[in-house]
Enzyme design. Sequence first.
Site, short mmCIF file in Angstrom:
data_model
loop_
_atom_site.label_atom_id
_atom_site.label_comp_id
_atom_site.label_asym_id
_atom_site.label_seq_id
_atom_site.Cartn_x
_atom_site.Cartn_y
_atom_site.Cartn_z
N TYR A 165 0.84 -1.20 0.00
CA TYR A 165 0.00 0.00 0.00
C TYR A 165 0.87 1.25 0.00
CZ TYR A 165 -3.26 3.56 1.68
OH TYR A 165 -4.01 4.71 1.82
N GLY A 196 -3.93 11.91 6.09
CA GLY A 196 -3.36 11.29 7.27
C GLY A 196 -4.34 10.28 7.84
#
Length: 258
Positions: A165, A196
């Site tokens: 990822y 985030g």
Amino acid sequence: MGLLELDKRSIWVIGGAGYLGQSIVKMLLESGANVLCADLDNKAEDFGISINADNKFIPVSADVIDEEEIKSFVQENIQKYGVPNGLVILTFGASGKSLEELSGEDFDMANHIGLTATFLMARSIGNEMEKAGHGSIVLFSSMYGLVSPDPDIYKPPMEINPLEYGVGKAGIIQMTKYLAVFYAKKGVRFNCISPGPFPNPSVQKKYPDFVKRLEQKVPLGRIGQPKEVAGAVTFLLSDLASFITGHNLVVDGGWTCW
């Protein structure tokens, strides 16, 4: 909203029925845009029903992984709705496996979905925008395209964010810069967003201790709200960002500052 208004502009959001995608689509609609929301199966249609969307919302079922499927998707929808003014791509891939369990096939598949399919979609629509002489495309990276996960946050039963990822999300940042330069003189802008910590509601409810550890890692002391990503996307698609291209806008509460 002034220059943030997207009145009558056509925006396509690929993966728009997901957690962050829904907030983005809703804000774009509120800004006056006509939004084509594409997602797997009937997710886009179900989402439209849930928000009582009007005719400015166009739900499309799509599984845009295969190159020929992507070409067909783009051609078919441009014939129906014209070349979009903006494009947002939220698709990503991850195996969910540990580093020890991860196979080469797992790694390749995750990055085919997250990187290769994103590239093919971005180039295909970027070429159509080039013919029109304008357009804005927003890709999605992540804080984990910039930094490694902190293992101390991912205590059992949580699994540490997978390697493939982060590798894919780092690739999105470079892809954004490359495509921004390639299309710059053709009137098409490319930027990306790096969110985030934005855990979905089910994670927040089921794993409050994990969410608390995330919050302690963020200088602002909290996790993000979906509308904060949606605002960044809307800005990059608007005329206020007309001199911004090749930029990675980090929306992480300061996570990557330390």
